[in-house]
Design an enzyme around this catalytic site. Structure first.
Site, mmCIF file in Angstrom:
data_model
loop_
_atom_site.group_PDB
_atom_site.id
_atom_site.type_symbol
_atom_site.label_atom_id
_atom_site.label_comp_id
_atom_site.label_asym_id
_atom_site.label_seq_id
_atom_site.Cartn_x
_atom_site.Cartn_y
_atom_site.Cartn_z
ATOM 1 N N LYS A 1 0.670 -1.094 0.042
ATOM 2 C CA LYS A 1 0.047 0.207 -0.400
ATOM 3 C C LYS A 1 0.983 1.454 -0.259
ATOM 4 C CE LYS A 1 -2.659 0.931 3.842
ATOM 5 N NZ LYS A 1 -2.514 2.141 4.035
ATOM 6 N N ARG B 1 2.751 5.737 -3.247
ATOM 7 C CA ARG B 1 4.280 6.072 -4.141
ATOM 8 C C ARG B 1 3.409 6.935 -5.318
ATOM 9 N NH1 ARG B 1 4.355 5.577 1.305
ATOM 10 N NH2 ARG B 1 5.831 7.409 2.615
ATOM 11 N N ARG C 1 -8.070 12.620 12.647
ATOM 12 C CA ARG C 1 -6.526 12.155 13.195
ATOM 13 C C ARG C 1 -5.997 13.395 13.261
ATOM 14 N NH1 ARG C 1 -5.341 6.537 9.686
ATOM 15 N NH2 ARG C 1 -3.714 7.314 10.823
ATOM 16 N N SER D 1 7.709 9.563 11.867
ATOM 17 C CA SER D 1 6.824 8.895 11.231
ATOM 18 C C SER D 1 7.182 9.437 9.667
ATOM 19 C CB SER D 1 5.187 10.060 11.551
ATOM 20 O OG SER D 1 4.460 10.100 9.840
ATOM 21 N N ASP E 1 2.464 -1.023 11.778
ATOM 22 C CA ASP E 1 1.398 -1.286 11.144
ATOM 23 C C ASP E 1 0.998 -3.370 11.170
ATOM 24 O OD1 ASP E 1 0.551 0.721 10.096
ATOM 25 O OD2 ASP E 1 1.576 0.443 8.414
ATOM 26 N N LYS F 1 -3.612 5.422 14.979
ATOM 27 C CA LYS F 1 -4.339 5.489 13.876
ATOM 28 C C LYS F 1 -5.051 4.983 13.384
ATOM 29 C CE LYS F 1 0.705 4.469 12.905
ATOM 30 N NZ LYS F 1 0.922 5.242 12.113
ATOM 31 N N ARG G 1 -5.522 2.097 18.397
ATOM 32 C CA ARG G 1 -5.700 0.254 18.052
ATOM 33 C C ARG G 1 -5.184 -0.026 19.717
ATOM 34 N NH1 ARG G 1 -2.624 0.181 12.359
ATOM 35 N NH2 ARG G 1 -4.731 0.021 11.061
ATOM 36 N N ARG H 1 -6.858 -3.085 9.186
ATOM 37 C CA ARG H 1 -6.042 -4.282 10.665
ATOM 38 C C ARG H 1 -6.818 -4.691 11.182
ATOM 39 N NH1 ARG H 1 -1.644 -2.860 6.560
ATOM 40 N NH2 ARG H 1 -1.355 -1.397 6.441
HETATM 41 C C1 S3P Z 1 3.602 4.972 6.125
HETATM 42 C C2 S3P Z 1 3.179 5.322 7.641
HETATM 43 C C3 S3P Z 1 2.626 4.575 8.927
HETATM 44 C C4 S3P Z 1 2.056 2.936 8.823
HETATM 45 C C5 S3P Z 1 1.341 3.908 7.709
HETATM 46 C C6 S3P Z 1 1.681 4.231 6.321
HETATM 47 C C7 S3P Z 1 3.089 5.491 5.065
HETATM 48 O O1 S3P Z 1 2.591 5.848 8.981
HETATM 49 O O2 S3P Z 1 1.719 3.997 10.033
HETATM 50 O O3 S3P Z 1 0.391 3.023 7.502
HETATM 51 O O4 S3P Z 1 3.024 4.438 4.212
HETATM 52 O O5 S3P Z 1 4.480 6.317 4.894
HETATM 53 P P1 S3P Z 1 3.404 7.149 10.583
HETATM 54 O O6 S3P Z 1 3.937 8.086 9.079
HETATM 55 O O7 S3P Z 1 2.340 7.745 11.134
HETATM 56 O O8 S3P Z 1 3.224 6.234 11.282
#
Ligand code: S3P
Length: 431
Positions: free
Chosen positions: A23, A28, A123, A167, A314, A341, A345, A390
């Site tokens: 995903k 990207r 969020r 993050s 995740d 999230k 969670r 999830r």
């Molecule tokens: C992601 C980064 C993570 C992850 C999310 C996908 C990404 O989030 O939990 O499912 O694709 O960059 P955070 O950047 O908030 O940690």
């Protein structure tokens, strides 16, 4: 909406499976392909609700996309030629679409409004709004939540920014804005997070530099269209890895799974719990992949701390499930990001798994999981994904280990990242 009856008391999970495309990498690929010169051909793009949100937004901005049976072709256009959308950009449930696009689109000459579903609208977005505002972008929102309107830009400038939380979404938003800024942008990570944006930019001909915990971005928007093969999503593979370890008489081969070292914490942590996970057919270039072979095995409890979290962020719900069946307790700390999230969670994992007989204590920054608890329900029990893909899939795997009748409320949420999850479950599980 009706509840979905779950398979319980499985006696084996066997066979071979190619999990859907990653995903994070799919988002990207679409975003970078959209702003590259020429065509980008994407094989293995995840076709799920979240990725459709990113695609829909880019199409609203004038990018054309062709779907074929085996690939998606994105016809990119320079960032300066995107066109004003005819309505709000609907991000659905997708935090990645929202945060990365806020960075990518921070310097457009027209306003745009981002909206999302009820969960996404709770969020936190200050984590991207604050640094992007320091770079010169302008946003209008109430309390840093969706809906957010991006105001027409007057140019961005580079900043040095230390991420307050680890993050990848925030890091990526700042990289994408930094490419369009005047001067250098330096982003310091407290702990290394997934580096798919950096790897994929390299594939499109644009390099960002890593120096220790710093990522240094030099302005450059000259991306060249390319071909991308999206690996299988290790976050989707995680459901089957833990299922095969815990369900008796199991052996699974998961083919072509992405094992980028900034994403493969689930493998490291399960090995720390005593799991043997074999890797076969490894491919090391670009985004590394391998087939994973997993068999039923006894696990031991462990300690999972803040340094372990970013590469498995995740997968913590699946690690909690594994810990309920391990010998001894597992203490998970430094996982406070799980509160923000798709659901909280820490709360949803604890409440829902305890309904099946687990013994989990929620902590402010994680969990104390008491191991060796057989899952069992006395009477028909409904567990709830709470709208979190999830959590829904984790509960479907937990049900395989449970004696009794279990149904899942809000099962449809799996389409956010894995629309064919229940079809795969039907095919692989013996009952
Ligand atoms: C992601 C980064 C993570 C992850 C999310 C996908 C990404 O989030 O939990 O499912 O694709 O960059 P955070 O950047 O908030 O940690």
């Amino acid at each position: 909406m009706t509840n979905r009856q779950l398979k319980t008391a499985a006696t084996g999970i066997n066979g071979q499976l190619t999990v859907p495309g990653d995903k994070s990498i799919s988002h990207r690929a679409v975003m970078l392909g959209s702003i590259a010169t020429g065509e980008t051909t994407i094989y293995g793009l995840l076709d799920s609700d979240d990725v459709r949100n990113t695609l829909g937004a880019m199409q609203q901005l004038g990018v054309t996309v062709d779907w074929y049976d085996d690939r998606v072709v994105v016809h990119g256009r320079p960032l300066t030629t995107l066109t004003e959308p005819d309505g709000p950009l609907d991000m659905g449930n997708s935090g990645t679409s929202t945060r990365l696009l806020m960075g990518l689109l921070a310097n457009q000459s027209f306003p745009m409004t981002f909206v999302g579903d009820a969960s996404l609208s709770t969020r936190p977005l200050a984590r991207v709004i604050d640094p992007l505002t320091k770079m010169g972008a302008r946003f209008v929102s109430t309390n840093h939540r969706l809906p957010v309107t991006t105001m027409p830009g007057f140019g961005l400038h580079g900043i040095h920014y230390r991420l307050p939380v680890a993050s990848a979404q925030v890091k990526s938003a700042l990289i994408l804005a930094g490419l369009q800024a005047e001067g250098e942008t330096v982003i310091t990570e407290p702990l290394a997070t997934r580096d798919h944006t950096e790897r994929m930019l390299h594939h499109f001909g644009v390099d960002v530099v890593r120096d220790g915990q710093d990522i240094i971005v030099t302005p450059n928007t000259a991306l060249t269209g390319t071909t991308i093969n999206v690996p299988g999503d290790i976050s989707s593979a995680a459901f089957w890895i833990v299922a095969a370890l815990l369900v008796p008489n199991s052996e699974l081969r998961l083919t072509g799974v992405g094992i980028n070292p900034t994403r493969d914490g689930i493998l490291r942590l399960l090995r720390r719990m005593g799991a043997v996970i074999e890797l076969d057919n490894m491919i090391a270039e670009g985004e590394p992949t391998a087939d994973l072979i997993v068999r039923t095995q006894a696990l031991q409890g462990t300690a999972i701390t803040s340094e372990d979290i970013p590469t498995a962020v995740d997968e913590i719900p699946m690690l909690v499930l594994a810990a309920t069946q391990a010998l001894g307790d597992t203490l998970i700390t430094g996982a406070q990001e799980l509160h923000v999230k798709e659901t909280d969670r820490i709360a949803t994992v604890t409440t829902q798994l305890n309904k099946l007989g687990a013994n989990i204590e929620a902590r402010e920054d994680g969990f104390l999981v008491h191991g060796g608890t057989p899952l069992h329900v006395e009477e028909p029990t409904v567990v709830d994904s709470s709208g979190d893909h999830r959590i829904g899939m984790m509960l479907a795997i937990a049900a395989l280990l449970t004696d009794g009748e279990v149904a899942l409320a809000n099962a449809d949420s799996v389409s956010v990242s894995y629309p064919s999850f229940f079809a795969d479950l039907e095919r692989l599980v013996e009952d």
